[in-house]
Scaffold this motif. Structure first.
Motif, short mmCIF file in Angstrom:
data_model
loop_
_atom_site.label_atom_id
_atom_site.label_comp_id
_atom_site.label_asym_id
_atom_site.label_seq_id
_atom_site.Cartn_x
_atom_site.Cartn_y
_atom_site.Cartn_z
N TYR A 41 0.80 -1.22 0.00
CA TYR A 41 0.00 0.00 0.00
C TYR A 41 0.83 1.28 0.00
O TYR A 41 0.29 2.37 -0.02
N ASP A 83 -5.73 -4.15 5.35
CA ASP A 83 -6.71 -4.22 4.26
C ASP A 83 -8.04 -3.60 4.67
O ASP A 83 -8.65 -2.85 3.90
N LEU A 93 -6.42 -1.78 -2.53
CA LEU A 93 -5.12 -2.29 -2.94
C LEU A 93 -4.88 -2.08 -4.43
O LEU A 93 -3.84 -1.60 -4.85
N SER A 101 -9.26 -4.63 -1.62
CA SER A 101 -8.83 -4.72 -0.22
C SER A 101 -9.81 -5.55 0.60
O SER A 101 -9.41 -6.29 1.50
N CYS A 104 -9.01 -9.10 -0.18
CA CYS A 104 -7.75 -9.45 0.47
C CYS A 104 -7.97 -9.69 1.96
O CYS A 104 -7.36 -10.58 2.56
#
Length: 124
Positions: A41, A83, A93, A101, A104
């Motif tokens: 990130y 996340d 992301l 995200s 994830c």
């Protein structure tokens, strides 16, 4: 529904593919992945210097993960928290995939559970 199922499928595929790597290389490889996950990130910079601090923590966790699957699992859970923060902030992301995200954050704990069991091969 796919929004919830696909991240689990991706995690299971990840586990199967990782199971093809022999030990101790599998553990080392996963420790390296944790170090890399800490920097995913950084380019977005949503949390300023916090992004760099998180990356530094993840490198430390990855280093400890070279000798302990527990630390690798902990690294995946730390990444899950990151996340969630990014998803709630609206800074995914993958910028072109709004739920990346979120996905994830579902995928990572599944991988963490596998790591907490010692990252054992599931294909033997």
């Amino acid at each position: 529904m796919l929004r919830y199922v696909m991240p689990v499928v991706i995690a299971l595929v990840f586990i199967v593919v990782n199971s093809l790597i022999s030990e101790p290389h599998r553990q080392r490889f996963n420790a390296l992945l944790i170090a890399g996950a800490g920097g995913t990130y950084i380019s977005g910079g949503e949390f300023g210097l916090g992004e760099l601090a998180f990356a530094a923590v993840m490198v430390a966790v990855a280093y400890l993960g070279l000798r302990s699957w527990t630390f690798i699992g902990a690294g995946w859970l730390l990444h899950t928290a990151w996340d969630i923060l990014h998803h709630r902030r609206g800074a995914p992301l993958i910028p072109s995939l709004h739920d990346s995200s979120f996905g994830c954050a579902i995928c990572d704990p599944v991988i963490a559970l596998w790591c907490f069991t010692g990252g054992r091969s599931v294909v033997r």
